[in-house]
Motif scaffolding. Structure first.
Motif, PDB file in Angstrom:
ATOM      1  N   GLY A  68       0.809  -1.193  -0.148  1.00  0.00           N
ATOM      2  CA  GLY A  68      -0.020   0.059  -0.267  1.00  0.00           C
ATOM      3  C   GLY A  68       0.867   1.263   0.083  1.00  0.00           C
ATOM      4  O   GLY A  68       0.273   2.417  -0.377  1.00  0.00           O
ATOM      5  N   SER A  69       2.048   1.075   0.286  1.00  0.00           N
ATOM      6  CA  SER A  69       2.981   2.139   0.482  1.00  0.00           C
ATOM      7  C   SER A  69       3.377   2.749  -1.234  1.00  0.00           C
ATOM      8  O   SER A  69       3.791   3.910  -1.235  1.00  0.00           O
ATOM      9  CB  SER A  69       4.092   2.205   1.073  1.00  0.00           C
ATOM     10  OG  SER A  69       5.201   1.390   0.424  1.00  0.00           O
ATOM     11  N   GLU A  75       1.496   3.521   5.034  1.00  0.00           N
ATOM     12  CA  GLU A  75       3.014   3.928   5.304  1.00  0.00           C
ATOM     13  C   GLU A  75       3.755   2.871   4.635  1.00  0.00           C
ATOM     14  O   GLU A  75       3.663   1.667   5.127  1.00  0.00           O
ATOM     15  CB  GLU A  75       3.141   4.341   6.876  1.00  0.00           C
ATOM     16  CG  GLU A  75       1.999   5.335   7.131  1.00  0.00           C
ATOM     17  CD  GLU A  75       2.510   6.784   6.551  1.00  0.00           C
ATOM     18  OE1 GLU A  75       3.684   7.007   6.869  1.00  0.00           O
ATOM     19  OE2 GLU A  75       1.423   7.487   6.485  1.00  0.00           O
ATOM     20  N   GLY A  76       4.909   3.124   4.545  1.00  0.00           N
ATOM     21  CA  GLY A  76       6.144   2.285   4.112  1.00  0.00           C
ATOM     22  C   GLY A  76       6.437   1.306   5.368  1.00  0.00           C
ATOM     23  O   GLY A  76       6.705   0.146   5.258  1.00  0.00           O
ATOM     24  N   ASN A  78       4.219   0.202   7.587  1.00  0.00           N
ATOM     25  CA  ASN A  78       3.193  -0.808   7.913  1.00  0.00           C
ATOM     26  C   ASN A  78       2.264  -1.073   6.607  1.00  0.00           C
ATOM     27  O   ASN A  78       1.287  -0.308   6.541  1.00  0.00           O
ATOM     28  CB  ASN A  78       2.350  -0.092   8.877  1.00  0.00           C
ATOM     29  CG  ASN A  78       1.508  -1.300   9.425  1.00  0.00           C
ATOM     30  OD1 ASN A  78       1.307  -2.450   9.204  1.00  0.00           O
ATOM     31  ND2 ASN A  78       0.227  -0.699  10.214  1.00  0.00           N
ATOM     32  N   SER A  79       3.083  -1.407   5.535  1.00  0.00           N
ATOM     33  CA  SER A  79       2.651  -1.346   4.107  1.00  0.00           C
ATOM     34  C   SER A  79       1.542  -2.294   3.718  1.00  0.00           C
ATOM     35  O   SER A  79       0.733  -1.875   2.718  1.00  0.00           O
ATOM     36  CB  SER A  79       3.728  -1.103   3.400  1.00  0.00           C
ATOM     37  OG  SER A  79       4.389  -2.478   3.223  1.00  0.00           O
ATOM     38  N   ASP A  80       1.381  -3.475   4.196  1.00  0.00           N
ATOM     39  CA  ASP A  80       0.550  -4.629   3.788  1.00  0.00           C
ATOM     40  C   ASP A  80      -0.969  -3.912   3.876  1.00  0.00           C
ATOM     41  O   ASP A  80      -1.601  -3.676   4.902  1.00  0.00           O
ATOM     42  CB  ASP A  80       0.746  -5.921   4.436  1.00  0.00           C
ATOM     43  CG  ASP A  80       1.976  -6.455   3.828  1.00  0.00           C
ATOM     44  OD1 ASP A  80       2.783  -5.866   3.281  1.00  0.00           O
ATOM     45  OD2 ASP A  80       2.181  -7.720   4.301  1.00  0.00           O
ATOM     46  N   VAL A  81      -1.690  -4.022   2.678  1.00  0.00           N
ATOM     47  CA  VAL A  81      -3.039  -3.649   2.667  1.00  0.00           C
ATOM     48  C   VAL A  81      -3.553  -4.967   2.139  1.00  0.00           C
ATOM     49  O   VAL A  81      -3.165  -5.686   1.271  1.00  0.00           O
ATOM     50  CB  VAL A  81      -3.343  -2.629   1.648  1.00  0.00           C
ATOM     51  CG1 VAL A  81      -4.867  -2.179   1.446  1.00  0.00           C
ATOM     52  CG2 VAL A  81      -2.820  -1.337   2.103  1.00  0.00           C
TER      53      VAL A  81
END
Ligand code: ADP
Ligand code: MN
Ligand code: MN
Ligand code: MN
Ligand code: MN
Length: 367
Positions: A68-69, A75-76, A78-81
């Motif tokens: 997701g970043s 955010e980089g 915490n990037s997993d969507v």
């Protein structure tokens, strides 16, 4: 490599794809393309995985994730969507048993991302199920060269003024028909409820219509129709712009007219219901405008100037067969005294989930 060199290398290899698509693959190796709406609320992204079974419902498909970043959705650090598969289509590019699946996006904490408007729209559609709400969306779009210049326009100067282009035929008036025809078939193959296409008033602008679709499926099929359009046009090395005013000045903008009806409007004497709905809509003009493009109404300001078949942003109006009104009642609806209304305000880049949700909220939920 400069731009020209890149294009010619690409063209040289383009025909080769067909050879590889004809290679027989195992019936237990199925390609599934996951499609989602990114952080702009306007662009689509997609990636593919191989599965070992033929899915026939989105619920059989695994939840997946993406970075997701890189899409404006996280955010980089915490990037997993998450990608939740919601609607399954046949894949008109890879053919066979391969699929395309439209997905909703959820954050690390399982809350919908900011541009996951489907999540909220679905809740509203469930509340109003008994009204049997139908939507018909008219997606206008403009074909562009990869350098951002309108496709088929002279590189220096302008084409002849508007007039001959709407529903036109002939090489000097109509540009990009191959793309339009290919996209139409791709939609029919995929299972998108496309109901028609036409050339628009601005040269190189076209429209495809979705519907009538009940409830959430209008938004689903419109988004998939958009994905297929970008993909098909890519094959022709042409870009698609959903900008509501792609050429400034006395040139038509692009909209996403939304035609709307309920069971009562479609029944005998439904005209009264249509009038009641218009009355309610007239009280919420500004709220609707703020949801009719992905930027809080800003994009639409350039388009809703009260000419070029578009209503003015300033006041709410309605009228039979009036294409400068906010809400148009089609002539055929006035004649038969039942049917549907057309909201002409939504911008070409509007999210159909936001448009259909606010329509049912205003007309059916908030009394
Ligand atoms: P326009 O004259 O505004 O260009 P179009 O023919 O392009 O009209 O689009 C009309 C749209 O209205 C289509 O998407 C069609 O599916 C939709 N439509 C037709 N009947 C209904 C209805 N009862 N409720 C909602 N939408 C409808
Ligand atoms: Mn990787
Ligand atoms: Mn139309
Ligand atoms: Mn149109
Ligand atoms: Mn219309």
């Amino acid at each position: 490599m400069d731009q020209i060199e890149m294009v010619s290398v690409f063209e040289a290899h383009h025909g080769a794809l067909d050879r590889y698509l004809r290679l027989q693959t195992s019936s237990e190796r199925i390609q599934v393309l996951y499609v989602w709406i990114d952080g702009t609320g306007e662009n689509v992204r997609a990636k593919t995985r191989t599965l070992d079974f033929i899915p026939n419902s989105p619920s059989q498909l695994p939840i997946w994730n993406f970075d997701g970043s890189s899409t404006g959705q996280a955010e980089g650090s915490n990037s997993d969507v998450y990608l939740y598969p919601v609607t399954l289509y046949r894949d008109p590019f890879r053919l066979g048993n391969n699929k395309i699946v439209l997905c909703e996006t959820y954050k690390y904490n399982k809350l919908p991302t900011d541009t996951n408007h489907r999540h909220h729209c679905l809740k509203a559609m469930k509340k109003v199920e008994n009204f049997k709400p139908w939507f018909g969306m008219e997606q206008e779009y403009t074909l562009m060269d990869t350098d951002g210049h309108p496709y088929g326009w002279p590189k220096n100067g302008y084409p002849a003024p508007q007039g001959p282009y709407y529903c036109s035929v002939g090489a000097s008036k109509s540009h990009g028909r191959d793309i339009v025809e290919s996209h139409y078939r791709a939609c029919l193959y995929a299972g998108v409820n496309i109901s028609g296409v036409n050339a628009e008033s601005l040269p190189s602008q076209w429209e495809f219509q979705i519907g009538p679709c009940e409830g959430i499926s209008a938004g689903d099929d419109l988004w998939m129709g958009r994905y297929l359009l970008h993909r098909v046009a890519e094959d022709f090395e042409v870009a698609v712009s959903l900008d509501p005013k792609p050429v400034p000045g006395n040139w038509s903008g692009a909209g996403l007219h939304c035609n709307f009806s309920t069971k009562a409007m479609r029944a005998e004497g439904g005209f009264k219901e249509i009038e009641k709905a218009i009355e309610k809509l007239s009280l919420k003009h500004d709220l609707h405008l703020s949801l009719y493009d992905p930027n809080g109404g800003e994009d639409n300001r350039r388009r809703l100037v009260g000419r070029n078949e578009a209503p003015s942003i300033k006041g709410f109006t309605s009228g039979i067969a009036n294409r400068n009104a906010t809400i148009r009642i089609p002539r055929s609806v006035a004649d038969s005294e039942k049917g549907y209304l057309e909201d002409r305000r939504p911008s070409s880049n509007a999210d159909p989930y936001q448009v259909s949700e606010i329509l049912v909220n205003t007309v059916l939920i908030n009394e």
